[in-house]
Design an enzyme around this catalytic site. Structure first.
Site, PDB file in Angstrom:
ATOM      1  N   ASP A 112      -2.571  -5.565  -0.188  1.00 18.94           N
ATOM      2  CA  ASP A 112      -3.477  -4.654   0.508  1.00 18.94           C
ATOM      3  C   ASP A 112      -4.758  -4.476  -0.331  1.00 18.94           C
ATOM      4  OD1 ASP A 112      -4.397  -2.073   2.040  1.00 18.94           O
ATOM      5  OD2 ASP A 112      -2.634  -2.759   3.125  1.00 18.94           O
ATOM      6  N   TRP A 148      -7.025   1.505  13.807  1.00 15.54           N
ATOM      7  CA  TRP A 148      -6.430   2.843  13.871  1.00 15.54           C
ATOM      8  C   TRP A 148      -6.244   3.396  15.286  1.00 15.54           C
ATOM      9  CZ3 TRP A 148     -11.198   4.413  10.715  1.00 15.54           C
ATOM     10  CH2 TRP A 148     -11.214   3.740   9.480  1.00 15.54           C
ATOM     11  N   ASP A 160      -9.264  -4.115   8.148  1.00 16.94           N
ATOM     12  CA  ASP A 160      -9.364  -2.663   8.303  1.00 16.94           C
ATOM     13  C   ASP A 160     -10.696  -2.256   8.935  1.00 16.94           C
ATOM     14  OD1 ASP A 160      -8.427  -0.042   8.072  1.00 16.94           O
ATOM     15  OD2 ASP A 160      -7.777  -0.301   6.012  1.00 16.94           O
ATOM     16  N   LYS A 166      -4.945  -8.743   7.036  1.00 16.28           N
ATOM     17  CA  LYS A 166      -5.034  -7.380   7.576  1.00 16.28           C
ATOM     18  C   LYS A 166      -6.491  -6.961   7.475  1.00 16.28           C
ATOM     19  CE  LYS A 166      -3.709  -2.581   6.639  1.00 16.28           C
ATOM     20  NZ  LYS A 166      -2.927  -1.688   5.760  1.00 16.28           N
ATOM     21  N   ASP A 193      -3.007   6.281  10.254  1.00 17.40           N
ATOM     22  CA  ASP A 193      -2.088   5.826   9.217  1.00 17.40           C
ATOM     23  C   ASP A 193      -0.806   6.647   9.183  1.00 17.40           C
ATOM     24  OD1 ASP A 193      -3.997   4.008   8.522  1.00 17.40           O
ATOM     25  OD2 ASP A 193      -4.794   5.188   6.862  1.00 17.40           O
ATOM     26  N   TRP A 214       0.796  -1.224   0.000  1.00 13.24           N
ATOM     27  CA  TRP A 214       0.000   0.000   0.000  1.00 13.24           C
ATOM     28  C   TRP A 214       0.831   1.280   0.000  1.00 13.24           C
ATOM     29  CZ3 TRP A 214      -4.705   1.036  -1.399  1.00 13.24           C
ATOM     30  CH2 TRP A 214      -5.197   2.314  -1.164  1.00 13.24           C
TER      31      TRP A 214
END
Length: 674
Positions: free
Chosen positions: A89, A205, A167, A165, A226, A54
């Site tokens: 990603d 996050w 999100d 992963k 991020d 990414w």
């Protein structure tokens, strides 16, 4: 994932009211098997190492890139160094699910499907990772896994995926901790039900303090917003992740996001800090650059065996902060053989002498200690002090062990400093034709004394450097220093900018001649003009920003210079000002000639629908002289007045007050009075 700029990024932190139908679907989907009490997949007992596309490629991922990266892992020595996971990603899939509800790999990007790509990666002795989202859509707008957890987990397992992963975009959440836990637990249990060992990476996050609960759900969890490829982003993430050391343990790690090393937005010193502190903090080492174009410098950082050994130490412990003062931090990480990895981190804009000691970092008593520099591999001995001159934005990291051979040289440090607050990457400041005081300090940390000590300071042609203190000494003992002040004079014809200076120390120990050098710099600067001047008309010394460059007289557009809009706060348009995206710092040289700054501040109206909250702060030298408090996208304009009387430096700081998201902070109409 790191959200792309402009409209796609707007999806990344979207949190709407709970959607009852989706939550019902989740409940049905996760009732297939009893929910496990806690994650116990016995995977990644040390932090995972690998690659994620990414940061360098965004949505431009395809099968060829993943295969070429796997090939490069093998040919370059990255695999031998410990890198194992090649992770895909966002944007790998079609925009809609199949008729029977399955995710569909993009046939153009992945003609062999994810299964074919995984088979190729596995044939190289490596593992494949994939990306999905605990919402209705991914951050780039592709189908999410909310309500489809078991179906998707089954597909991942069938394809041979080894790492997920997961999100947090478009999450349909009410924002509660219970909802966050439920969504991430649903996928944890779905992965467990497949029977395939799949590393589980939570990417929420840091919204709901995942360090305090995610160890029961995943192998790693994002602790921050991020990362982006600039110093302010890196500095902010370090400060957020550093206090979370108690929550890391084998198989469960704090994740301060992927590596930016090699992407070009930071200096070599900043990239070394990035890698060194990720190792010290037992963070995942997931490369985020185009390895096919990686420079020798980038590869030397990524393959440093001493730092990788610190990151991969089997204790699985994150280094904790043992001292912190004025922008410097000392970390200590216990290692399986009884050593300690000690990191001396300098977040300041000029070099600093940082010292700790064996007791502070948790080592028992010993007559002497060996300090191995993790960058160079060189060994020195110390009677107990652990110290170094650390460059601006730099990190020195030692592996410290008890005992030292008689042939090991004593540890020393040589520094250049100034009583004047330093500017960006400069150790002192002087006006054309003016003078400044620089101080050199040579210290001996070893048990062996130094003899015949001599320190000199070299300046450019036309400059002079005159010592006002002793610059030689017959002998220098343990934990003693030779401190020399120098009057440095710049020619009247000096142009603004940074000029190099260099300190050299010569001495001997046990009859062995030795020398040490320390590079420094002096900033030649002129103060602002007399009178009242719009600050955007004054040249800054340095400026850093969370996204995109700081803009003059426009808002921040997040990408390239000049892409902003007119500065507008609550409907008022300001023709003059500075547009930032928190976290941001802008530094000006005043030289003691100014007395005040007036400015309005607030979040730009262009973020009216996207949230955000920031704090505006003004510093005169080291003193905070104005603070807005927390302002949101709906707060009225705030007016600040700062007393700058006698100040050498002015610093404007915009703090994101949390994750770096939509924090377009405007310094609106700032007027400097000199």
């Amino acid at each position: 994932m790191k959200p792309p700029p402009a409209p796609v990024r707007r999806l990344c932190a979207l949190v709407t009211a709970a959607a009852l139908t989706v939550l019902t679907a989740v409940a049905v989907q996760t009732s297939v098997a009893p929910r496990a009490a806690a994650l116990d997949n016995r995977l990644v007992r040390t932090p995972p190492m690998g690659f994620n596309d990414w940061n360098a490629f965004g949505c431009n991922v395809d099968e060829q890139l993943i295969k070429q990266t796997a090939d490069f892992f093998v040919s370059s020595g990255l695999k031998a160094a410990g890198y194992e996971y090649v992770n895909i990603d966002d944007c790998w899939l079609e925009r809609t699910r199949s008729a029977d509800g399955h995710l569909v790999p993009d046939p153009v990007k992945f003609p062999d499907g994810i299964k074919g790509t995984a088979d190729y990666v596995h044939s190289k002795g490596l593992k494949l990772g994939i990306y999905e989202d605990a919402g209705t859509k991914t951050c780039a707008g592709y189908p999410g896994s909310l309500g489809h957890e078991q179906t998707d987990a089954n597909d991942f397992a069938a394809w041979g995926v080894d790492y997920l992963k997961y999100d947090n975009c478009n999450n349909q959440s009410d924002g509660s901790l219970a909802d966050y836990k439920a969504r991430y637990t649903a996928m944890r249990d779905a992965l467990a039900n497949t029977g395939r060992p799949i590393v589980y990476s939570l990417c929420e996050w840091g919204v709901n303090n995942p360090a305090t609960w995610a160890g029961d759900l995943g192998n790693l969890w994002r602790t921050t917003g991020d990362i982006s490829d600039n110093w302010n982003s890196l500095k902010s993430i370090i400060s957020q992740n550093a206090p979370l050391a108690p929550y890391a343990h084998p198989g469960a790690f704090n994740d301060p996001d992927m590596l930016e090393v090699g992407n070009g937005g930071m200096t070599a010193t900043e990239y070394r800090t990035h890698f060194a502190l990720w190792a010290e903090m037992a963070a995942p080492l997931l490369i985020g650059t185009d390895l096919r174009k990686a420079s020798a410098q980038t590869m030397n950082i990524l393959t440093n065996p001493r730092l990788i050994a610190i990151d991969q130490d089997p204790l699985g412990v994150q280094g904790k902060v043992v001292a912190s003062d004025a922008g410097t931090t000392v970390f200590s990480k216990p290692l399986a053989n009884g050593d300690r990895a000690v990191a001396l981190y300098n977040s300041n804009d000029s070099s600093r002498l940082i010292r700790s000691n064996a007791a502070q970092v948790g080592l028992g008593k010993s007559p002497t200690y060996t300090l191995q520099d993790a960058w160079s591999g060189a060994n020195t001995e110390s009677a107990g002090t652990i110290g170094a001159t650390v460059p601006a934005h730099g990190t020195v990291i030692y592996r410290v062990s008890k005992g030292a051979a008689a042939t090991v040289a004593p540890g020393t440090s040589l520094s250049i400093s100034s009583p004047t607050v330093g500017a960006s990457n400069a150790d002192g400041v002087v006006s054309p034709g003016g003078t400044s005081t620089l101080t050199t300090t040579l210290s001996d940390y070893g048990r062996v004394p130094l003899s015949g000590v001599r320190v000199t300071l070299t300046v450019p042609d036309g400059w002079t450097a005159t010592p006002t203190d002793a610059w030689t000494q017959k002998s220098l003992g343990t934990d003693r220093s030779l401190v020399t002040n120098w009057t440095v004079t710049a020619p009247a014809t000096s142009s603004p900018g940074t000029v190099p200076v260099n300190a050299t120390a010569t001495y001997s120990w046990n009859g062995h001649p030795a020398s040490q050098q320390q590079a420094g710099s002096v900033l030649v600067a002129t103060p602002p003009p007399s009178g009242d001047t719009p600050l955007s008309d004054v040249s800054w010394v340095s400026a850093s920003n969370g996204w995109g460059p700081v803009e003059k007289d426009t808002s921040n557009g997040e990408t390239a210079a000049g892409d902003g809009k007119p500065i507008t706060i609550r409907g008022t348009v300001y023709p003059k000002g500075l547009g930032t995206n928190a976290e941001s710092d802008i530094v000006y040289y005043l030289g003691g000639t100014c007395h005040a700054l007036n400015t309005d501040v607030g979040i730009d109206d262009e973020e009216a629908n996207n949230g955000g909250d920031v704090i505006f702060q003004i510093y005169a030298d080291n003193a905070k002289v104005a603070d807005s408090g927390v302002l949101t996208n709906t707060s009225p304009v705030k007016s600040l007045t700062a007393d700058l009387a006698g100040a050498t430096w002015l610093r404007l700081h915009v703090d994101p007050d949390g994750p770096n998201t939509y924090d377009h902070g405007d310094w609106a109409g700032p007027l400097l009075h000199c």
